[in-house]
Enzyme design. Structure first.
Site, PDB file in Angstrom:
ATOM      1  CG  ASN A   1      -1.636  -4.781  -3.759  1.00 25.80           C
ATOM      2  OD1 ASN A   1      -1.423  -4.611  -2.579  1.00 25.80           O
ATOM      3  ND2 ASN A   1      -1.501  -3.245  -3.463  1.00 25.80           N
TER       4      ASN A   1
ATOM      5  CD  GLU B   1      -1.932  -2.490   0.813  1.00 27.05           C
ATOM      6  OE1 GLU B   1      -1.152  -3.106   1.883  1.00 27.05           O
ATOM      7  OE2 GLU B   1      -2.730  -2.904  -0.403  1.00 27.05           O
TER       8      GLU B   1
ATOM      9  CG  ASP C   1      -5.753  -4.709  -2.225  1.00 26.73           C
ATOM     10  OD1 ASP C   1      -4.456  -5.254  -2.646  1.00 26.73           O
ATOM     11  OD2 ASP C   1      -5.953  -5.005  -1.025  1.00 26.73           O
TER      12      ASP C   1
END
Lengths: 592, 113
Positions: free
Chosen positions: A274, A190, A316
């Site tokens: 991801n 992230e 994701d």
């Protein structure tokens, strides 16, 4: 009895088992131990112990408990090696060595880590546990320090920095010991981190090889002619050609899941997460090799095969879930329950697909084409930054997240803690800044069809079909354990540890531990010859009666990096995570 | 028809209709935690906290209570993992219900903060 002797004799004849870390393999072979996260290199989380079985599991009682004194989510589980239990905690990542004879603490390791690490951990300050090998305990700290501790004394033998928290690089995974190497990954999907897997020398901590998930071939450790994708050579620039410009530098594909190993093939298996930002619009292309399963040579890191499950991810659906190695019908296979909602049975030698079926009510794709490996997408559930896409199943956390499944060779079934969560998803523009969240999506999650948020299922990996299902009211974030006693264990968010019949799923026993369970149950035999079952509980926070009703529904993405707000850990230290250990009471031997 | 009837019953007898099914372990756990929050073990706090858990158990099933606790605890977990416990409508409903039950119980039982 004859069978047991025969197996023992075989084990003595083949101590090295084709190159695995000899001592680790010996420790794993002794079912009294739990010497590796998955119980064995294959990650089956299956124990041959059978003192506890379907007929007597209802008599399980708490034998002893151990409070870690740390709040926050407690993932993973302890290791047991020769009468000693080793247990880790979430940040600040303490390690305790406990003498199983009297449950006293042999030593404690308490690292001092920069608290600036906490805000760059995306999803709670978890740690998934330790690895044992070469007389050392290996801990992959949140601040990316990989530390080797003397298993007898807890003294630091060596340590090495595996990343930079200032760039959003952190660690949550359990390392894996293979031969003379310790293998580990990186978190930070992230934060625009470019994922990699790295092997360090077990004696010194010197880096031996490092393989990135995305970027130029030299970084990937691939051979364009020999590394295959579904049996075909991947060719040159297999990753670079699927990214626009320099975007691969923020390409994601982090490696925070579990690692398994096949000693005969000498291959290490893991998945990548991801790609870069969650907003798919800004990264056209397949974004290889994010969302990919890798099989790598343990000595060189060279990839034998790769398989990308979700090209150009829009949801994701990290591909990091564990790969459990098993043999059926004379074939060497692995099973992988992906976040994208498909359960893959794969030939682990070649990387070719054998079965790929939905294990929950998936709607973003109708099926997986076994020849091309591609999901057949339903455009209705594609996501963009132009609009909010509603009702996508599964949600970003997947129908299953990191919580590892178990496999019983007795039944031939997998036991899978699964979620039933769907979502609305809207991509948003985001600029990259080192150490800042690089998410780029607004996600809202809700219960899937049926209204229950969790499921615990038995799965037939050859038919690609569910055998039985237990509906759980809340999402399932804890791992599974299968035993030769025909009993399967798993924990729930409410804190129940449950034992169910491996064949039917019938509930045989349950106990409410002090907090929610997101850890993985394990089993071992203590110095008294008794079989024990242990599980960590601790989901963070101590409710008491101070119900946190005042906390409103925040923006989930704003929640990223807000962890520092939990300043009350000192106040409730005795209410931290707890390891609860169960056994059947009464005289040893009277258990059956 | 049956459904209407049971709904009507539930409305008429909100407390009695429920199971009052909290296990001993859950009650003791709650009372210990509650006394700790009230400043420690004493008869004063024991009476208040026992009264409070009885009040809660009269208005919620143990399953409801256990789930409401999880939702309350995990609402502030950052990122997608917390979203699962923050976003669903049922989470807000259950958390609000628990808060209301606790609030009423506190008033009945003289539990200060």
């Amino acid at each position: 009895m004859i069978t047991k002797r025969f197996v023992l004799a075989l084990a003595l004849l083949l101590p090295a088992l084709a190159g695995a870390n000899e001592r680790v393999q010996q420790l794993i072979n002794d079912p009294n131990n739990w010497a590796i996260w998955g119980g064995n290199y294959a990650g089956t989380r299956y124990s041959t112990l059978n003192q506890i079985d379907a007929s007597n599991v209802s008599r399980l009682r708490v034998a002893w408990t151990f409070s870690t004194g740390v709040l926050r989510g407690h993932e993973g589980g302890p290791l047991v090696v020769g009468g000693t239990l080793y247990i880790h905690t979430p940040f600040p990542n303490k390690v305790f060595s406990i003498n199983l004879a009297d449950q006293t603490i042999n030593w404690t390791y308490s690292p001092v880590q920069n608290t600036a690490t906490i805000p760059v951990m995306c999803c709670d300050t978890v740690n998934r546990g330790l690895a044992y090998g070469d007389g050392k305990i290996f801990l992959q700290q949140a601040d990316t320090t990989l530390v080797a501790l003397n298993a007898e004394t807890g003294q630091v033998v060596w340590s090495v920095k595996n990343g930079d928290a200032a760039k959003g690089e952190t660690n949550t995974n359990a390392p894996l010991v293979v031969k003379d190497k310790v293998i580990t990954g990186i978190s930070g999907g992230e934060f625009g981190v470019r994922g990699f897997v790295v092997a360090y020398d077990i004696a010194t901590g010197r880096q031996v090889w490092k393989a990135y998930s995305v970027g130029p071939d030299s970084d990937l450790l691939v051979d364009p002619r020999r590394t295959t994708n579904l049996g075909k050579p991947i060719g040159a620039n297999s990753s670079l050609s699927t990214w626009q410009g320099e975007q691969w530098k923020l390409g994601g594909g982090t490696t925070w899941g579990w690692f398994t190993y096949d000693p005969a093939l000498n291959l290490v298996y893991y998945g990548s997460g991801n790609p870069g930002t969650w907003n798919p619009v800004v990264r056209p292309g397949d974004n290889r090799w994010s969302m990919t399963l890798f099989a790598r040579d343990a000595d060189t890191g060279m990839a034998k095969w790769v398989y990308q499950m979700t090209p150009h991810d829009e949801w994701d659906y990290d591909g990091v879930n564990e790969n459990i190695l098993f043999d059926q019908g004379g074939r060497k296979l692995l099973a992988h329950f992906d976040r994208n909602g498909f359960a893959y049975t794969i030939d682990r030698t070649t990387g070719k697909l054998v079965v790929a079926e939905k294990y929950g009510p998936v709607n973003w794709a109708t099926k997986i084409d076994l020849t091309t490996g591609l999901p057949v997408r339903d455009e209705k559930y594609g996501t963009t930054s132009k609009k909010n896409t509603e009702g996508i199943c599964p949600a970003a956390i997947g129908f299953k997240d990191q919580q590892p499944a178990a496999y019983s060779p007795q039944t031939g079934f997998f036991y899978v803690p699964a979620n039933n969560i769907c979502m609305d998803y809207e991509g948003v523009e985001v600029k990259y800044a080192a150490g800042q969240p690089y998410v780029g999506a607004i996600v809202r999650m809700f219960a899937g069809p049926g209204g229950n948020r969790g499921r615990f299922i038995a799965w037939d990996p050859m038919k690609g079909k569910q055998v039985w299902e237990i509906k759980e009211p809340l999402a399932a974030y804890g791992g599974a354990l299968a035993t030769a006693g025909g009993v399967v264990f798993y924990g729930t968010m409410e804190g129940w540890l449950k034992a169910v019949d491996a064949k039917t799923g019938k509930e045989l026993w349950k106990f409410k531990t002090p907090s929610g369970i997101i850890g993985n149950p394990m089993t071992y035999v203590g110095p008294d010859g008794r079989q024990y079952v242990a599980v960590l509980s601790g989901i963070g926070g101590w409710a008491g009666i101070g119900i946190a009703a005042g906390i409103g529904a925040e923006d989930p993405t704003a929640g990223l990096g807000a962890l520092g707000a939990f300043g009350d850990a000192g106040k409730y230290t005795t209410q931290g995570g707890v390891l609860t250990v169960f056994a059947i009471g009464g005289q040893r031997g009277a258990a059956k | 028809m049956l459904r209407t009837l049971s709904l009507a019953l539930a409305l008429a007898l909100p407390a009695v209709a429920l199971a009052n099914d909290f296990p001993t372990q859950a009650r003791v756990e709650f009372v210990l935690g509650c006394m700790s929050e009230q400043g420690g073990q004493s008869y004063d706090n024991l009476y208040k906290c026992v009264c409070l858990i009885d009040a809660i158990a009269a208005e919620m099933t143990h399953d409801e209570f256990a789930q409401a606790q999880v939702f309350s605890q995990l609402r502030s977990t950052p990122g997608e993992r917390g979203g699962v416990f923050r976003d669903p409508d049922q989470a807000a409903t259950l958390v609000a219900k628990l808060a209301a039950v606790v609030e009423r119980g506190k008033a009945q039982c003289f539990v200060g903060k």
